[in-house]
Design a protein around this motif. Sequence first.
Motif, mmCIF file in Angstrom:
data_model
loop_
_atom_site.group_PDB
_atom_site.id
_atom_site.type_symbol
_atom_site.label_atom_id
_atom_site.label_comp_id
_atom_site.label_asym_id
_atom_site.label_seq_id
_atom_site.Cartn_x
_atom_site.Cartn_y
_atom_site.Cartn_z
ATOM 1 N N THR A 8 0.830 -1.215 0.000
ATOM 2 C CA THR A 8 0.000 0.000 0.000
ATOM 3 C C THR A 8 0.862 1.262 0.000
ATOM 4 O O THR A 8 0.325 2.368 0.087
ATOM 5 N N THR A 30 -0.607 -6.607 2.997
ATOM 6 C CA THR A 30 -0.834 -5.421 3.817
ATOM 7 C C THR A 30 -1.297 -5.858 5.193
ATOM 8 O O THR A 30 -1.886 -6.925 5.340
ATOM 9 N N SER A 69 11.868 -2.641 2.570
ATOM 10 C CA SER A 69 12.713 -2.613 3.769
ATOM 11 C C SER A 69 12.028 -1.952 4.954
ATOM 12 O O SER A 69 12.364 -2.253 6.104
ATOM 13 N N ARG A 70 11.091 -1.071 4.707
ATOM 14 C CA ARG A 70 10.352 -0.446 5.825
ATOM 15 C C ARG A 70 9.342 -1.441 6.400
ATOM 16 O O ARG A 70 9.229 -1.596 7.614
ATOM 17 N N ASP A 113 13.684 1.884 9.040
ATOM 18 C CA ASP A 113 14.008 1.347 7.703
ATOM 19 C C ASP A 113 15.334 0.590 7.777
ATOM 20 O O ASP A 113 16.275 1.041 8.432
ATOM 21 N N ASN A 115 17.417 -0.523 4.995
ATOM 22 C CA ASN A 115 17.784 -0.658 3.582
ATOM 23 C C ASN A 115 19.045 -1.489 3.381
ATOM 24 O O ASN A 115 19.104 -2.333 2.497
ATOM 25 N N TYR A 137 12.851 10.214 -2.634
ATOM 26 C CA TYR A 137 11.612 10.225 -3.415
ATOM 27 C C TYR A 137 11.059 11.649 -3.527
ATOM 28 O O TYR A 137 11.061 12.408 -2.543
#
Length: 287
Positions: A8, A30, A69-70, A113, A115, A137
């Motif tokens: 999502t 989700t 990764s989050r 996160d 990453n 982003y």
Amino acid sequence: MILVTGATGAVGRPLVAALAAQGAEVRALTRDPDSADFPDGVEVVGGDPSRPDTVTGHLHGARAVFLNSRAIGDAVGEFADLARRKGVRRLVALAAYNVEHSLALQPSRYIGDRNRECEAAAEASGLEWVSLRPDVYANMALPLWGGQLARGDEVAWPCPDFTEAAVDPRDVAEVGAHALLHDDLLGRKPVLTGPEAISHAAMVDALAEATGRPLLYRDVTLFDIAEQFDAMGQPPELTASFIARFAAFDGRQAAVTDEVERILGRPAHSFLDWARDHAAHFTNGVV
Ligand SMILES: NC(=O)c1ccc[n+]([C@@H]2O[C@H](COP(=O)([O-])OP(=O)(O)OC[C@H]3O[C@@H](n4cnc5c(N)ncnc54)[C@H](OP(=O)(O)O)[C@@H]3O)[C@@H](O)[C@H]2O)c1
């Protein structure tokens, strides 16, 4: 079947749509399937990949998995191992352009996160893998500046000449779909950027152009931004990392790559493109 974690999210949602549009069977994961609202034909499943035991069944029949990764956080090694044992053949990791920087200069680590770990887990999995390394982003303009722009026509922000090679998360998603469906990126870590290094001040100019609003950039100090982050309730470690990143890289030009264009066969979206498509979010009083 392709399982998408973080489905999502800013990357996950357009990724699911891109895969479905290309005829792939997609399973969108989700924590809240009832409100997920995906296109027809997408299988929506509930679970939390940061607790891999809640998603074991959803790996059934999946040949590839997109690792956000989050969404997976510290469990990413365990999750990758589970995916291998369930017969998954390919992992596409969502990492970041700065995974090799000092952890102190990776602000999002302080909201969980992972990453670097996500990329490492994909690489060490023994499966086919790709690790995407997107730059900042474009949609970060919303959480960072949306509140200010709902109150008035001014963005108070430091380092007006600081540049970002801001990438549209929709481009990251399309590259993700390519990595899941094709073989040419296997074993690669493409750094995904927008088409230009754009300064903070130029981003605000782009938002002004996109919204038709007379926006002003007010240059403030790093001290001021620390107070602003405190007022937003951000963890002090995140604030410190943000400021350290500004201090470390101010005056340097953000590195731009042509990976998006080479992989997708069309130019990467610019920050102005993103701003035009999201101008409604920056209307006075809306955010
Ligand atoms: N923002 C940037 O500038 C940037 C740049 C490069 C790389 N990245 C990396 O990209 C990843 C984020 O991707 P994204 O922008 O698509 O994420 P996002 O929009 O925040 O979506 C992540 C999804 O994961 C789920 N989730 C599970 N635990 C969560 C948590 N603790 N916080 C937030 N969401 C959680 C949520 O889905 P459900 O609620 O539906 O379960 C959410 O929709 C991060 O690892 C980040 O470091 C970000």
